[in-house]
Write an enzyme that holds these catalytic residues in place. Structure first.
Site, PDB file in Angstrom:
ATOM      1  N   LYS A 139       0.967  -1.289  -0.125  1.00  0.00           N
ATOM      2  CA  LYS A 139      -0.126   0.066  -0.038  1.00  0.00           C
ATOM      3  C   LYS A 139       1.044   1.049   0.031  1.00  0.00           C
ATOM      4  O   LYS A 139       1.363   1.879   1.014  1.00  0.00           O
ATOM      5  CB  LYS A 139      -0.888  -0.204   1.349  1.00  0.00           C
ATOM      6  CG  LYS A 139      -2.020   0.896   1.177  1.00  0.00           C
ATOM      7  CD  LYS A 139      -2.086   2.361   0.862  1.00  0.00           C
ATOM      8  CE  LYS A 139      -1.683   3.257   2.210  1.00  0.00           C
ATOM      9  NZ  LYS A 139      -1.428   4.415   1.523  1.00  0.00           N
ATOM     10  N   CYS A 150      14.076  10.870   6.067  1.00  0.00           N
ATOM     11  CA  CYS A 150      14.097  10.469   7.482  1.00  0.00           C
ATOM     12  C   CYS A 150      15.431  10.465   8.019  1.00  0.00           C
ATOM     13  O   CYS A 150      15.700  10.466   9.429  1.00  0.00           O
ATOM     14  CB  CYS A 150      13.679   9.045   7.709  1.00  0.00           C
ATOM     15  SG  CYS A 150      14.496   7.778   7.133  1.00  0.00           S
ATOM     16  N   GLU A 180       9.767  17.019  14.280  1.00  0.00           N
ATOM     17  CA  GLU A 180      10.418  16.704  12.861  1.00  0.00           C
ATOM     18  C   GLU A 180       9.470  17.958  11.779  1.00  0.00           C
ATOM     19  O   GLU A 180       8.208  17.974  11.855  1.00  0.00           O
ATOM     20  CB  GLU A 180      10.087  15.471  12.431  1.00  0.00           C
ATOM     21  CG  GLU A 180      10.597  15.105  11.183  1.00  0.00           C
ATOM     22  CD  GLU A 180      10.084  13.741  10.742  1.00  0.00           C
ATOM     23  OE1 GLU A 180       8.994  13.089  11.052  1.00  0.00           O
ATOM     24  OE2 GLU A 180      10.958  12.958   9.992  1.00  0.00           O
TER      25      GLU A 180
END
Ligand code: NAD
Length: 497
Positions: A173, A281, A382
């Site tokens: 997905k 990331c 973040e």
């Protein structure tokens, strides 16, 4: 407008749901495509097909599964420009960076080509008199991957080559923001000889994700994305008795020691903070300046951040492309506003960048903050954009403490010429992936990728031997072939004689 459908049972299928998502070209800001978003029944249907395909695929000798991987590797190489263009068109990152990320995914395919060797078990002869014992690793069944927007090829490729090579069948997905690359990879796998139903792509949003989490035939879930969703995936996978690895967000620090090669550190920071517009990331979004290096560091960084060439990903001169969506652009800008309000010193402000001919693209220039402290939200949260914060500390110990106290623990680096500082750092720091004079310490495919603390929920990282273990279950067999004498029933705990 082009509609991106699902890929199930070896072909493109529309599914039953009429729900659609928008796919933009971030360079122009135009919506160029739509993506079909699956219903629960679409997902369940794909799982039924994958479950059926498992029966034969899991029984294929590992050498035959490896041969599909070898062919797939060749096809990725042959089609790398097309795959890279798909990444650029929907994500926005610059071409060479997108190509590099595809190569990092390809390396996992290369690792998976060695699956016959990687699946070898252990054997102990004569663990008791005429008793042998061995362990083997067997595939789990249908497994699922749920992936983020920022690496539309690489992150799915951290997962499915190994899962499939181990004998599982797979439901991917992908992110609904840039799904085309996954569909193309599915077509290439088919061309490589993968039987229908082994690898399936189901596009969707939360509804599809929830359907994965509750489907009893899915045995394991691999997730990469933001921390709140990673936690949700971890909790709900466990509740539904699934094996789970859920990688989350990050706030990575790069420590600049006073003795370091400062040009090396500055260049490292530029690429690691602003590459892929900070949408990695492993982006280094905090520079920790130790001792008296701060002034010189920010001087050199400011000059370079101001000169950063921002433009469309397909333009060879661009060093940094746009952000993925308008919403994300607004979010990143609002963090820069917040930093100013919180009292950090904004040395380079990219908020008002406008590109001629691309006025509607999702661009922001590089931003640089000095005098950020650990209580500010721009330090704690973040941002996932091209915003670099410089934090000044007095000592190495103070640098290590703020890093260890941070809620995230994905990647970290130190620039130093002092071997003792480097070694102590690697040994003591509470972060999963550590660089010493290396700006982005992303492990190679044959090692494993994974952060600590709230950057990873679960026990195993991606790819390398962690991947092999995650996608297989261990079976240990103890066997005796009696010759002549039959033993009597024993009612005590068996011990080997
Ligand atoms: P995201 O969490 O918004 O989305 C990730 C996936 O979860 C997508 O497939 C999305 O469709 C699905 N999703 C989103 N909201 C959901 C919900 N409410 N319920 C169920 N599913 C949902 O992440 P993103 O914005 O696509 O990606 C950026 C994030 O991913 C950043 O936080 C980044 O640090 C992280 N990331 C982490 C790693 C790592 O290895 N740790 C690698 C890449 C990206």
């Amino acid at each position: 407008m082009k509609l991106i459908e699902h890929f199930v049972d070896g072909k493109i299928i529309p599914g039953t749901s009429n729900k659609r998502g928008k796919v933009f070209n971030p360079a122009t800001g135009e919506q160029e495509k739509e993506v079909r978003l699956a219903s629960k029944s679409d997902l369940d249907q794909a799982v039924m097909i994958a479950k059926k395909a498992f029966n034969e695929w899991s029984l294929k000798p590992s050498l035959q599964r490896a041969r599909v991987m070898f062919k797939f590797k060749e096809l990725i190489e042959k089609n790398s420009n097309e795959l890279t263009q798909l990444i650029v068109a929907e994500h926005g990152k610059v071409f060479e960076d997108a190509k590099g990320s595809l190569t990092r995914g390809l390396e996992v395919v290369e690792f998976a080509c060695g699956i016959p060797h990687l699946l070898k078990g252990e054997f102990s002869e004569n663990v008791g008199t005429s008793v042998d014992s061995w362990s083997i690793r067997q595939p789990l069944g249908v497994v699922a991957g749920i992936t983020p927007f920022n690496f539309p090829a690489m992150v799915p490729m951290w997962m499915f080559p190994i899962a499939i090579a181990c004998g599982n069948t797979f439901i991917l997905k992908p992110s609904e923001k840039d799904p085309s690359c996954s569909i193309r990879l599915a077509e290439l796998l088919k061309e490589a000889g993968l039987p229908d139903g082994v690898f399936n792509v189901v596009n969707g949003d939360k509804e599809a994700v929830d359907a994965i989490l509750t489907n009893k035939d899915i045995k394991a879930v691999s997730f990469v994305g933001s921390t709140p969703i990673a936690k949700y995936i971890y909790e709900n996978s466990a509740k539904n008795e699934k094996r789970v690895q859920a990688l989350g967000g990050a706030k990575n620090h790069l420590v600049v020691m006073p003795d370091c090669d400062l040009d090396g550190a500055v260049n490292g920071l530029m690429g690691a903070a602003y590459g892929s517009a900070g949408e990695r990331c492993m982006a280094q979004s905090v520079a920790v300046a130790v001792g008296d290096i701060g002034d010189e560091l920010v001087k050199r960084l400011s000059k370079k951040a101001e000169a950063l060439k921002v433009g469309p990903g397909m333009d060879k001169n661009s060093e940094m492309g746009p952000l993925v969506t308008k919403e994300h652009l607004e979010k990143v800008k609002s963090y820069v506003d917040l930093g100013v309000k919180e009292g950090a010193k904004l040395l380079v402000d990219g908020r008002n960048l406008k590109l001629q001919g691309y006025e509607n693209g999702f661009y922001i220039g590089g931003c640089l903050f000095d005098h950020v402290n650990k209580d500010m939200r721009i330090y704690k949260e973040e941002i996932f954009g091209p915003v670099l914060s410089v934090v000044r500390v007095k000592t190495f110990e103070e640098a290590a403490k703020i890093i260890n106290d941070h809620e995230y623990g994905n990647g970290v680096s130190i620039y130093t010429r002092d071997g003792d500082a480097g070694r102590t750092f690697a040994n003591k720091i509470q972060v999963g992936m550590v660089g010493i004079n290396v700006p982005i310490p992303v492990p190679m495919a044959f090692h494993s990728f994974g952060g600590w603390k709230r950057s990873l929920f679960g026990d195993s990282g991606m790819h390398g031997m962690e991947g092999i273990k995650f996608y297989t279950k261990l079976k240990t067999v103890t066997s005796r072939w009696p010759s002549g004498v039959r033993s009597n029933a024993e009612f005590v705990m068996p011990t080997m004689k």
